[in-house]
Motif scaffolding. Structure first.
Motif, mmCIF file in Angstrom:
data_model
loop_
_atom_site.group_PDB
_atom_site.id
_atom_site.type_symbol
_atom_site.label_atom_id
_atom_site.label_comp_id
_atom_site.label_asym_id
_atom_site.label_seq_id
_atom_site.Cartn_x
_atom_site.Cartn_y
_atom_site.Cartn_z
ATOM 1 N N ILE A 283 14.255 8.445 -3.511
ATOM 2 C CA ILE A 283 12.918 7.836 -3.455
ATOM 3 C C ILE A 283 12.010 8.668 -2.558
ATOM 4 N N HIS A 284 12.534 9.122 -1.433
ATOM 5 C CA HIS A 284 11.768 9.958 -0.516
ATOM 6 C C HIS A 284 11.321 11.258 -1.198
ATOM 7 N N ILE A 285 12.229 11.886 -1.908
ATOM 8 C CA ILE A 285 11.899 13.120 -2.619
ATOM 9 C C ILE A 285 10.882 12.844 -3.728
ATOM 10 N N PHE A 286 11.065 11.743 -4.450
ATOM 11 C CA PHE A 286 10.137 11.382 -5.514
ATOM 12 C C PHE A 286 8.737 11.125 -4.967
ATOM 13 N N PHE A 287 8.636 10.404 -3.835
ATOM 14 C CA PHE A 287 7.324 10.146 -3.241
ATOM 15 C C PHE A 287 6.657 11.437 -2.783
ATOM 16 N N SER A 288 7.447 12.357 -2.234
ATOM 17 C CA SER A 288 6.876 13.630 -1.786
ATOM 18 C C SER A 288 6.372 14.447 -2.968
ATOM 19 N N TRP A 289 7.052 14.346 -4.096
ATOM 20 C CA TRP A 289 6.633 15.054 -5.293
ATOM 21 C C TRP A 289 5.432 14.370 -5.951
ATOM 22 N N LEU A 290 5.449 13.038 -5.960
ATOM 23 C CA LEU A 290 4.400 12.272 -6.623
ATOM 24 C C LEU A 290 3.098 12.285 -5.829
ATOM 25 N N TRP A 291 3.199 12.095 -4.518
ATOM 26 C CA TRP A 291 2.014 12.047 -3.660
ATOM 27 C C TRP A 291 2.146 13.090 -2.553
ATOM 28 N N PRO A 292 1.858 14.358 -2.844
ATOM 29 C CA PRO A 292 1.973 15.388 -1.794
ATOM 30 C C PRO A 292 0.881 15.199 -0.740
ATOM 31 N N LYS A 293 1.140 15.749 0.444
ATOM 32 C CA LYS A 293 0.127 15.676 1.510
ATOM 33 C C LYS A 293 -1.095 16.475 1.099
ATOM 34 N N LYS A 294 -2.240 15.963 1.414
ATOM 35 C CA LYS A 294 -3.495 16.619 1.045
ATOM 36 C C LYS A 294 -3.873 17.626 2.121
ATOM 37 N N GLY A 295 -4.489 18.704 1.715
ATOM 38 C CA GLY A 295 -5.003 19.688 2.634
ATOM 39 C C GLY A 295 -4.021 20.799 2.964
ATOM 40 N N LEU A 296 -2.896 20.859 2.319
ATOM 41 C CA LEU A 296 -1.940 21.922 2.602
ATOM 42 C C LEU A 296 -2.250 23.194 1.827
ATOM 43 N N VAL B 99 9.929 3.931 3.635
ATOM 44 C CA VAL B 99 10.991 4.785 3.091
ATOM 45 C C VAL B 99 11.412 5.822 4.125
ATOM 46 N N HIS B 100 10.465 6.411 4.836
ATOM 47 C CA HIS B 100 10.782 7.411 5.853
ATOM 48 C C HIS B 100 11.614 6.798 6.985
ATOM 49 N N ILE B 101 11.222 5.628 7.444
ATOM 50 C CA ILE B 101 11.949 4.969 8.533
ATOM 51 C C ILE B 101 13.352 4.583 8.087
ATOM 52 N N LEU B 102 13.482 4.039 6.872
ATOM 53 C CA LEU B 102 14.806 3.701 6.350
ATOM 54 C C LEU B 102 15.687 4.944 6.218
ATOM 55 N N LEU B 103 15.111 6.048 5.787
ATOM 56 C CA LEU B 103 15.882 7.282 5.645
ATOM 57 C C LEU B 103 16.359 7.792 7.005
ATOM 58 N N ILE B 104 15.530 7.697 8.015
ATOM 59 C CA ILE B 104 15.926 8.110 9.363
ATOM 60 C C ILE B 104 17.068 7.243 9.880
ATOM 61 N N ILE B 105 16.955 5.929 9.699
ATOM 62 C CA ILE B 105 17.990 5.009 10.173
ATOM 63 C C ILE B 105 19.305 5.257 9.433
ATOM 64 N N LEU B 106 19.243 5.373 8.115
ATOM 65 C CA LEU B 106 20.458 5.608 7.339
ATOM 66 C C LEU B 106 21.082 6.963 7.663
ATOM 67 N N THR B 107 20.276 7.986 7.867
ATOM 68 C CA THR B 107 20.803 9.296 8.235
ATOM 69 C C THR B 107 21.541 9.224 9.563
ATOM 70 N N GLU C 260 0.830 -1.196 0.000
ATOM 71 C CA GLU C 260 0.000 0.000 0.000
ATOM 72 C C GLU C 260 0.872 1.257 0.000
ATOM 73 N N ARG C 261 0.360 2.335 -0.556
ATOM 74 C CA ARG C 261 1.123 3.576 -0.686
ATOM 75 C C ARG C 261 1.577 4.112 0.666
ATOM 76 N N LYS C 262 0.687 4.119 1.636
ATOM 77 C CA LYS C 262 1.019 4.652 2.959
ATOM 78 C C LYS C 262 2.110 3.808 3.631
ATOM 79 N N THR C 263 2.025 2.500 3.495
ATOM 80 C CA THR C 263 3.028 1.609 4.059
ATOM 81 C C THR C 263 4.377 1.803 3.378
ATOM 82 N N THR C 264 4.365 1.989 2.082
ATOM 83 C CA THR C 264 5.603 2.207 1.337
ATOM 84 C C THR C 264 6.257 3.508 1.748
ATOM 85 N N LYS C 265 5.477 4.578 1.844
ATOM 86 C CA LYS C 265 6.023 5.866 2.257
ATOM 87 C C LYS C 265 6.591 5.790 3.674
#
Length: 78
Positions: free
Chosen positions: A64-77, A10-18, A2-7
């Motif tokens: 991938i994180h940047i691409f997901f943010s561009w592809l599926w922006p948060k709604k309601g902003l 990716v966020h958790i992996l980015l935090i760990i790698l950072t 699912e999209r939410k699970t994938t995002k």
């Protein structure tokens, strides 16, 4: 997957790698302090190897994180 699970994955992996990239970078520069804090587990050589080895996966997950943010922006902003 699912999209939410994938995002979220990716966020958790980015935090760990950072976190690992920052610690290994500090382990290269301030190797005596980091070696003391990690109980001798992370010395200067291992820090350099980790930092070099994780550069490409970090860059890939960041893109991938940047691409997901561009592809599926948060709604309601707007």
């Amino acid at each position: 997957m699912e999209r939410k699970t994938t995002k979220r994955t990716v966020h958790i992996l980015l935090i760990i790698l950072t976190f690992i990239i920052i610690i290994s970078g500090l382990g290269i520069t301030y190797y005596r302090s980091i070696e003391y804090l990690t109980g001798g587990l992370l010395d200067k050589t291992l820090s350099f190897q980790l930092h070099t080895l994780l550069f490409l996966p970090f860059l890939l997950i960041l893109l991938i994180h940047i691409f997901f943010s561009w592809l599926w922006p948060k709604k309601g902003l707007m």
